[in-house]
Design an enzyme around this catalytic site. Sequence first.
Site, PDB file in Angstrom:
ATOM      1  N   THR A  30      -0.268  -0.465  -1.981  1.00 37.86           N
ATOM      2  CA  THR A  30      -0.329  -1.514  -2.996  1.00 37.86           C
ATOM      3  C   THR A  30       0.457  -1.087  -4.231  1.00 37.86           C
ATOM      4  O   THR A  30       0.368   0.070  -4.651  1.00 37.86           O
ATOM      5  CB  THR A  30      -1.765  -1.891  -3.431  1.00 37.86           C
ATOM      6  OG1 THR A  30      -1.679  -2.676  -4.632  1.00 37.86           O
ATOM      7  CG2 THR A  30      -2.660  -0.716  -3.719  1.00 37.86           C
ATOM      8  N   ILE A  31       1.200  -2.029  -4.763  1.00 35.58           N
ATOM      9  CA  ILE A  31       1.907  -1.721  -6.008  1.00 35.58           C
ATOM     10  C   ILE A  31       0.893  -1.535  -7.142  1.00 35.58           C
ATOM     11  O   ILE A  31       1.201  -0.928  -8.151  1.00 35.58           O
ATOM     12  CB  ILE A  31       2.931  -2.821  -6.397  1.00 35.58           C
ATOM     13  CG1 ILE A  31       2.248  -4.164  -6.674  1.00 35.58           C
ATOM     14  CG2 ILE A  31       4.008  -2.961  -5.341  1.00 35.58           C
ATOM     15  CD1 ILE A  31       3.140  -5.156  -7.421  1.00 35.58           C
ATOM     16  N   ASP A  32      -0.337  -2.047  -6.966  1.00 31.88           N
ATOM     17  CA  ASP A  32      -1.333  -2.014  -8.052  1.00 31.88           C
ATOM     18  C   ASP A  32      -1.923  -0.615  -8.274  1.00 31.88           C
ATOM     19  O   ASP A  32      -2.509  -0.362  -9.326  1.00 31.88           O
ATOM     20  CB  ASP A  32      -2.492  -2.978  -7.747  1.00 31.88           C
ATOM     21  CG  ASP A  32      -2.021  -4.396  -7.489  1.00 31.88           C
ATOM     22  OD1 ASP A  32      -0.905  -4.728  -7.912  1.00 31.88           O
ATOM     23  OD2 ASP A  32      -2.767  -5.159  -6.853  1.00 31.88           O
ATOM     24  N   MET A  65       2.513  -7.429 -12.808  1.00 34.23           N
ATOM     25  CA  MET A  65       1.384  -7.541 -11.867  1.00 34.23           C
ATOM     26  C   MET A  65       0.460  -6.331 -11.986  1.00 34.23           C
ATOM     27  O   MET A  65       0.694  -5.442 -12.801  1.00 34.23           O
ATOM     28  CB  MET A  65       1.920  -7.654 -10.444  1.00 34.23           C
ATOM     29  CG  MET A  65       2.449  -9.016 -10.096  1.00 34.23           C
ATOM     30  SD  MET A  65       2.878  -9.064  -8.342  1.00 34.23           S
ATOM     31  CE  MET A  65       3.130 -10.823  -8.140  1.00 34.23           C
ATOM     32  N   GLU A 108      -1.117  -8.694 -15.923  1.00 37.56           N
ATOM     33  CA  GLU A 108      -1.553 -10.057 -15.577  1.00 37.56           C
ATOM     34  C   GLU A 108      -3.073 -10.211 -15.676  1.00 37.56           C
ATOM     35  O   GLU A 108      -3.576 -11.307 -15.885  1.00 37.56           O
ATOM     36  CB  GLU A 108      -1.076 -10.428 -14.160  1.00 37.56           C
ATOM     37  CG  GLU A 108      -1.657  -9.528 -13.073  1.00 37.56           C
ATOM     38  CD  GLU A 108      -1.270  -9.914 -11.655  1.00 37.56           C
ATOM     39  OE1 GLU A 108      -0.527 -10.886 -11.472  1.00 37.56           O
ATOM     40  OE2 GLU A 108      -1.716  -9.210 -10.723  1.00 37.56           O
ATOM     41  N   LEU A 151       9.114  -9.725  -8.392  1.00 35.01           N
ATOM     42  CA  LEU A 151      10.272  -8.809  -8.413  1.00 35.01           C
ATOM     43  C   LEU A 151       9.790  -7.368  -8.250  1.00 35.01           C
ATOM     44  O   LEU A 151      10.500  -6.522  -7.707  1.00 35.01           O
ATOM     45  CB  LEU A 151      11.024  -8.935  -9.743  1.00 35.01           C
ATOM     46  CG  LEU A 151      11.806 -10.239  -9.930  1.00 35.01           C
ATOM     47  CD1 LEU A 151      12.278 -10.364 -11.371  1.00 35.01           C
ATOM     48  CD2 LEU A 151      12.988 -10.280  -8.975  1.00 35.01           C
ATOM     49  N   ARG A 192       7.624  -6.322  -6.314  1.00 39.53           N
ATOM     50  CA  ARG A 192       7.278  -6.016  -4.917  1.00 39.53           C
ATOM     51  C   ARG A 192       8.503  -5.908  -4.027  1.00 39.53           C
ATOM     52  O   ARG A 192       8.390  -5.506  -2.867  1.00 39.53           O
ATOM     53  CB  ARG A 192       6.345  -7.091  -4.371  1.00 39.53           C
ATOM     54  CG  ARG A 192       5.033  -7.185  -5.095  1.00 39.53           C
ATOM     55  CD  ARG A 192       3.869  -7.467  -4.186  1.00 39.53           C
ATOM     56  NE  ARG A 192       4.058  -8.579  -3.293  1.00 39.53           N
ATOM     57  CZ  ARG A 192       3.270  -9.658  -3.249  1.00 39.53           C
ATOM     58  NH1 ARG A 192       2.250  -9.758  -4.084  1.00 39.53           N
ATOM     59  NH2 ARG A 192       3.469 -10.600  -2.373  1.00 39.53           N
TER      60      ARG A 192
HETATM   61  O1  F6P Z   1      -1.943  -6.832  -4.898  1.00 36.56           O
HETATM   62  C1  F6P Z   1      -0.570  -6.947  -5.063  1.00 36.56           C
HETATM   63  C2  F6P Z   1      -0.219  -8.133  -5.908  1.00 36.56           C
HETATM   64  O2  F6P Z   1       1.171  -8.147  -6.074  1.00 36.56           O
HETATM   65  C3  F6P Z   1      -0.947  -8.206  -7.256  1.00 36.56           C
HETATM   66  O3  F6P Z   1      -0.376  -7.363  -8.212  1.00 36.56           O
HETATM   67  C4  F6P Z   1      -0.839  -9.673  -7.576  1.00 36.56           C
HETATM   68  O4  F6P Z   1      -1.894 -10.103  -8.407  1.00 36.56           O
HETATM   69  C5  F6P Z   1      -0.942 -10.320  -6.224  1.00 36.56           C
HETATM   70  O5  F6P Z   1      -0.587  -9.350  -5.259  1.00 36.56           O
HETATM   71  C6  F6P Z   1      -0.061 -11.534  -6.068  1.00 36.56           C
HETATM   72  O6  F6P Z   1      -0.288 -12.113  -4.833  1.00 36.56           O
HETATM   73  P1  F6P Z   1       0.584 -13.328  -4.262  1.00 36.56           P
HETATM   74  O7  F6P Z   1       1.652 -12.699  -3.415  1.00 36.56           O
HETATM   75  O8  F6P Z   1      -0.393 -14.108  -3.460  1.00 36.56           O
HETATM   76  O9  F6P Z   1       1.164 -14.098  -5.393  1.00 36.56           O
END
Ligand code: F6P
Length: 377
Positions: free
Chosen positions: A156-158, A200, A253, A302, A304
């Site tokens: 996860t990027i998070d 994000m 976010e 961007l 991701r």
């Molecule tokens: O969990 C990864 C993430 O990129 C979060 O940072 C973000 O809130 C969410 O996924 C966005 O998801 P979606 O691709 O449904 O817009």
Amino acid sequence: MAKAARTSSRRKPIRRIAINTGGGDAPGLNAVIRAVVLSALNEGWEVVGIRDGYNGIFRPEDYPDGGLVPLNRSRVRGITHLGGTIIGTTNRGNPLKYPTKMPDGSMKEVDRTDDLVRGLQDQQIDAVVAIGGDGSLTIANALAMKGVRIVGVPKTIDNDLSKTVVTFGFDTAVSFATECLDRLHSTAEAHRRVMVVEVMGRYAGWIALNSGVAGTADAILIPEIPFDLRKVATKVLRRAGAGRNFAIVVVAEGAKPKGGRRSVLEKQLGAAERLGGMGEKVALALGQMTGKETRHVVLGHLLRGGTPTAFDRLLSLRFGAAAVRALASGRRGVMVALDPPTVRYVPLAQATKRMKVVPLDCDTVETARELGVCLGD
Ligand code: F6P
């Protein structure tokens, strides 16, 4: 030469494994897939990729190949540096909360993991490598509890998974966000503007904090520290008073004002809530409070995309190989975790228990404060 299929301590030998990529994509997914495939072939196992999360099992009729992608050496050649995932992913249709039409026509979230277990058995899949974040690893844990031989890989990027030092994808997201902040500095300065940048990260402020500090932002707002915008406005005006007539504000976010709420865009059945919009709100309010021209930028998806950094590529390859090593040695129900200088295995049940948010006493927060960055408190 391929090693003979090893026997798991408790089960029949592994002959065929499946890879699943679930949730939001992250740079490094393809590198994990490549490492899993090459290591598994080395064990003498066959590998397939399940299309689009578990949709390839739930809805094979939707796919010309029946929902499973045969993954051989040539299929994974030259993919280490590619963003996305060659087998597709989804963050809709969580099998634990599958949107299902009820007899009265209403929609309800239903646990369909039993169907999934049956589907895997029907496809003669002996083991699964599940690559995902907290949602996908919670599903993996539920499957493990139902007897599926499964190993998780933290993506996860998070960076919000507590049992690994870092997840793959995070370094790429932070590097790109930092580059964006560098670029925004020059235009902010040229126009004497306040630039508000939303990044994000869902409920964790890692991307905002790390990129904000590395990219020398003036204010960073993270979910862990509810903000008072007057503090940010004061910072902006003080800078202007000192001749620095522009400012960069990074907003996670998931950030929220003191006593206020997160900015949620939507919530659908079988999916997590979608966050977004706080950057715009902050920009609007800051403009009014400071009288300065203000713009907002949403980096969003961007973060991701694109090529994984060398750090993420290496981590992904290490995680993928370690996942196969785990299965080959009879481990199951575990997640691969980075514990420098090595990788280790933690039970999936523990891996998903607690979200890793930014600890307020961590040294990056301290560093930010010592460098004069406003954290909105
Ligand atoms: O969990 C990864 C993430 O990129 C979060 O940072 C973000 O809130 C969410 O996924 C966005 O998801 P979606 O691709 O449904 O817009």
